[in-house]
Design a protein around this motif. Structure first.
Motif, PDB file in Angstrom:
ATOM      1  N   ALA B   1       0.879  -0.951   0.062  1.00  0.00           N
ATOM      2  CA  ALA B   1      -0.243   0.068  -0.125  1.00  0.00           C
ATOM      3  C   ALA B   1       0.881   1.256   0.084  1.00  0.00           C
ATOM      4  CB  ALA B   1      -1.172   0.117   1.262  1.00  0.00           C
ATOM      5  N   GLN B   2       0.301   2.291  -0.492  1.00  0.00           N
ATOM      6  CA  GLN B   2       1.202   3.332  -0.821  1.00  0.00           C
ATOM      7  C   GLN B   2       0.931   4.205   0.655  1.00  0.00           C
ATOM      8  OE1 GLN B   2      -1.346   2.786  -2.900  1.00  0.00           O
ATOM      9  NE2 GLN B   2      -2.771   4.504  -2.947  1.00  0.00           N
ATOM     10  N   SER B   3       1.864   5.254   0.719  1.00  0.00           N
ATOM     11  CA  SER B   3       1.899   6.187   1.944  1.00  0.00           C
ATOM     12  C   SER B   3       2.465   7.235   1.549  1.00  0.00           C
ATOM     13  CB  SER B   3       2.495   5.540   3.100  1.00  0.00           C
ATOM     14  OG  SER B   3       4.110   5.397   2.901  1.00  0.00           O
ATOM     15  N   VAL B   4       2.284   8.341   2.493  1.00  0.00           N
ATOM     16  CA  VAL B   4       2.757   9.844   2.350  1.00  0.00           C
ATOM     17  C   VAL B   4       3.566  10.267   3.481  1.00  0.00           C
ATOM     18  CG1 VAL B   4       2.157  12.215   1.567  1.00  0.00           C
ATOM     19  CG2 VAL B   4       1.126  10.070   0.562  1.00  0.00           C
ATOM     20  N   THR B   5       4.582  11.006   3.305  1.00  0.00           N
ATOM     21  CA  THR B   5       5.074  11.615   4.602  1.00  0.00           C
ATOM     22  C   THR B   5       5.603  13.050   4.276  1.00  0.00           C
ATOM     23  OG1 THR B   5       6.339   9.588   5.246  1.00  0.00           O
ATOM     24  CG2 THR B   5       7.270  11.634   5.991  1.00  0.00           C
ATOM     25  N   GLN B   6       4.895  13.796   5.023  1.00  0.00           N
ATOM     26  CA  GLN B   6       4.860  15.318   4.975  1.00  0.00           C
ATOM     27  C   GLN B   6       6.041  15.634   5.972  1.00  0.00           C
ATOM     28  OE1 GLN B   6       0.542  16.143   4.028  1.00  0.00           O
ATOM     29  NE2 GLN B   6       1.507  17.992   3.723  1.00  0.00           N
ATOM     30  N   LEU B   7       7.234  16.125   5.331  1.00  0.00           N
ATOM     31  CA  LEU B   7       8.359  16.418   6.428  1.00  0.00           C
ATOM     32  C   LEU B   7       8.159  17.424   7.373  1.00  0.00           C
ATOM     33  CD1 LEU B   7      10.764  15.597   3.086  1.00  0.00           C
ATOM     34  CD2 LEU B   7      10.235  14.204   5.022  1.00  0.00           C
ATOM     35  N   ASP B   8       7.293  18.287   7.036  1.00  0.00           N
ATOM     36  CA  ASP B   8       7.386  19.467   8.012  1.00  0.00           C
ATOM     37  C   ASP B   8       5.940  19.777   8.687  1.00  0.00           C
ATOM     38  OD1 ASP B   8       9.117  20.695   5.544  1.00  0.00           O
ATOM     39  OD2 ASP B   8       9.833  20.589   7.491  1.00  0.00           O
ATOM     40  N   SER B   9       5.985  19.502   9.925  1.00  0.00           N
ATOM     41  CA  SER B   9       4.399  19.649  10.391  1.00  0.00           C
ATOM     42  C   SER B   9       3.942  20.921  10.669  1.00  0.00           C
ATOM     43  CB  SER B   9       4.223  19.204  11.835  1.00  0.00           C
ATOM     44  OG  SER B   9       5.128  19.869  12.637  1.00  0.00           O
ATOM     45  N   GLN B  10       4.849  21.817  10.788  1.00  0.00           N
ATOM     46  CA  GLN B  10       4.695  23.523  10.775  1.00  0.00           C
ATOM     47  C   GLN B  10       5.739  24.356   9.903  1.00  0.00           C
ATOM     48  OE1 GLN B  10       3.075  25.265  14.452  1.00  0.00           O
ATOM     49  NE2 GLN B  10       3.511  23.220  15.303  1.00  0.00           N
ATOM     50  N   VAL B  11       5.058  25.261   9.182  1.00  0.00           N
ATOM     51  CA  VAL B  11       6.100  26.059   8.377  1.00  0.00           C
ATOM     52  C   VAL B  11       5.710  27.486   8.550  1.00  0.00           C
ATOM     53  CG1 VAL B  11       6.789  26.889   5.901  1.00  0.00           C
ATOM     54  CG2 VAL B  11       6.728  24.423   6.561  1.00  0.00           C
ATOM     55  N   PRO B  12       6.345  28.519   9.356  1.00  0.00           N
ATOM     56  CA  PRO B  12       5.973  30.033   9.455  1.00  0.00           C
ATOM     57  C   PRO B  12       7.192  30.791   8.240  1.00  0.00           C
ATOM     58  CG  PRO B  12       7.532  29.225  11.072  1.00  0.00           C
ATOM     59  CD  PRO B  12       7.515  27.814  10.150  1.00  0.00           C
ATOM     60  N   VAL B  13       6.270  31.470   7.709  1.00  0.00           N
ATOM     61  CA  VAL B  13       6.989  32.367   6.825  1.00  0.00           C
ATOM     62  C   VAL B  13       6.342  33.721   6.694  1.00  0.00           C
ATOM     63  CG1 VAL B  13       5.465  31.479   4.795  1.00  0.00           C
ATOM     64  CG2 VAL B  13       7.537  32.143   4.091  1.00  0.00           C
ATOM     65  N   PHE B  14       7.163  34.798   6.378  1.00  0.00           N
ATOM     66  CA  PHE B  14       6.654  35.926   6.344  1.00  0.00           C
ATOM     67  C   PHE B  14       6.015  36.192   4.787  1.00  0.00           C
ATOM     68  CE2 PHE B  14       7.674  37.769  10.039  1.00  0.00           C
ATOM     69  CZ  PHE B  14       8.971  37.350  10.602  1.00  0.00           C
ATOM     70  N   GLU B  15       4.891  37.144   4.756  1.00  0.00           N
ATOM     71  CA  GLU B  15       4.474  37.571   3.747  1.00  0.00           C
ATOM     72  C   GLU B  15       5.258  37.998   2.598  1.00  0.00           C
ATOM     73  OE1 GLU B  15       1.532  40.824   4.334  1.00  0.00           O
ATOM     74  OE2 GLU B  15       0.226  40.038   2.799  1.00  0.00           O
ATOM     75  N   GLU B  16       4.849  37.395   1.500  1.00  0.00           N
ATOM     76  CA  GLU B  16       5.745  37.677   0.244  1.00  0.00           C
ATOM     77  C   GLU B  16       7.235  37.008   0.129  1.00  0.00           C
ATOM     78  OE1 GLU B  16       6.220  41.945  -0.537  1.00  0.00           O
ATOM     79  OE2 GLU B  16       4.006  42.579  -0.333  1.00  0.00           O
ATOM     80  N   ALA B  17       7.190  36.340   0.960  1.00  0.00           N
ATOM     81  CA  ALA B  17       8.704  35.263   0.962  1.00  0.00           C
ATOM     82  C   ALA B  17       8.099  34.014   0.092  1.00  0.00           C
ATOM     83  CB  ALA B  17       8.969  35.076   2.196  1.00  0.00           C
ATOM     84  N   PRO B  18       9.108  33.390  -0.469  1.00  0.00           N
ATOM     85  CA  PRO B  18       8.997  32.170  -1.036  1.00  0.00           C
ATOM     86  C   PRO B  18       8.571  30.929  -0.202  1.00  0.00           C
ATOM     87  CG  PRO B  18      11.193  32.548  -1.198  1.00  0.00           C
ATOM     88  CD  PRO B  18      10.472  33.558  -0.467  1.00  0.00           C
ATOM     89  N   VAL B  19       7.926  29.918  -0.506  1.00  0.00           N
ATOM     90  CA  VAL B  19       7.614  28.631   0.543  1.00  0.00           C
ATOM     91  C   VAL B  19       7.864  27.496  -0.254  1.00  0.00           C
ATOM     92  CG1 VAL B  19       5.252  28.758   0.569  1.00  0.00           C
ATOM     93  CG2 VAL B  19       6.428  27.818   2.334  1.00  0.00           C
ATOM     94  N   GLU B  20       8.284  26.568   0.410  1.00  0.00           N
ATOM     95  CA  GLU B  20       8.102  24.920   0.005  1.00  0.00           C
ATOM     96  C   GLU B  20       7.786  24.048   0.915  1.00  0.00           C
ATOM     97  OE1 GLU B  20      11.026  22.675  -2.713  1.00  0.00           O
ATOM     98  OE2 GLU B  20      11.870  22.310  -0.732  1.00  0.00           O
ATOM     99  N   LEU B  21       6.703  23.339   0.817  1.00  0.00           N
ATOM    100  CA  LEU B  21       6.086  22.322   1.504  1.00  0.00           C
ATOM    101  C   LEU B  21       6.700  21.054   1.084  1.00  0.00           C
ATOM    102  CD1 LEU B  21       2.515  23.962   2.264  1.00  0.00           C
ATOM    103  CD2 LEU B  21       4.876  24.307   3.456  1.00  0.00           C
ATOM    104  N   ARG B  22       7.495  20.084   1.752  1.00  0.00           N
ATOM    105  CA  ARG B  22       8.043  18.969   1.479  1.00  0.00           C
ATOM    106  C   ARG B  22       6.963  17.656   1.382  1.00  0.00           C
ATOM    107  NH1 ARG B  22      13.409  18.406   4.136  1.00  0.00           N
ATOM    108  NH2 ARG B  22      12.154  19.220   5.830  1.00  0.00           N
TER     109      ARG B  22
END
Lengths: 112, 111
Positions: B1-22
């Motif tokens: 069976a397939q599974s998914v791992t999201q590496l970050d539970s929380q990502v804080p970032v300032f407005e207009e900054a770039p972001v990557e959710l893994r």
């Protein structure tokens, strides 16, 4: 075009009671999947209905059962409620799963 | 069976900054990949999906994701975030009528 409709939106039940949640899929969709989302967690797959039959089932006990009607709407039944059953229950409908699921807003179940 | 791992539970970032959710997935067969967003007290809304073809997928609200088969990853990116992007984001993998979700990443955009 109505999306996925779930009822009720909120529900409070006592331990040991039984509950029925309802879902009307998006127009044109024939498959309904149910998910349990505990607070702060991702949705956990309960089961999926297609052509009025349970096609797939996740790791949930037999207390969780369901039904799909000829008009594709579906019910989720939970017997002998436990405190741990408190969660947001999400219904998702699809026609071909690879195109993505359309979710309802969920039913918030609180067991006290 | 397939599974998914999201590496970050929380990502804080300032407005207009770039972001990557893994997001990383595991599966022994070919799968289809999705990103969903959930705003408070709402259901999940589809952001984008990878079915086949170009590995760079563009979605709604300026988000995009890149499928990397060798690294079994499907990271979500946005070059400039807004306050309204504050929400929970879920990566999902689909195969054979089975859609499984990760635990989610809480994106908080600060002014």
């Amino acid at each position: 075009d109505a999306g996925v409709t779930q009822s009720p939106t909120h529900l409070i039940k006592t331990r040991g009671q039984q509950v029925t949640l309802r879902c009307s899929p998006k127009s044109g969709h024939d498959t309904v999947s149910w998910y349990q989302q505990a607070l702060g967690q991702g949705p956990q797959f309960i089961f999926q209905y297609y052509e009025e039959e349970e096609r797939q089932r996740g790791n949930f006990p037999d207390r969780f059962s369901g039904h799909q009607f000829p008009n594709y709407s579906s019910e989720l039944n939970v017997n002998a409620l436990l405190l741990g059953d408190s969660a947001l229950y999400l219904c998702a409908s699809s026609l071909q799963g690879i195109l993505g699921y359309t979710f309802g807003s969920g039913t918030r179940l609180t067991v006290v | 069976a397939q599974s998914v791992t999201q590496l970050d539970s929380q990502v804080p970032v300032f407005e207009e900054a770039p972001v990557e959710l893994r997001c990383n997935y595991s599966s022994s067969v070919s799968v289809y990949l999705f990103w969903y967003v959930q705003y408070p007290n709402q259901g999940l809304q589809l952001l984008l999906k990878y079915l086949s073809g170009s590995t760079l997928v563009k979605g709604i609200n300026g988000f995009e994701a890149e499928f990397n088969k060798s690294q079994t990853s499907f990271h979500l990116r946005k070059p400039s975030v807004h306050i309204s992007d504050t929400a929970e984001y879920f990566c999902a993998v689909y195969n054979n009528n089975d859609m499984r979700f990760g635990a989610g990443t809480r994106l908080t955009v600060k002014p």
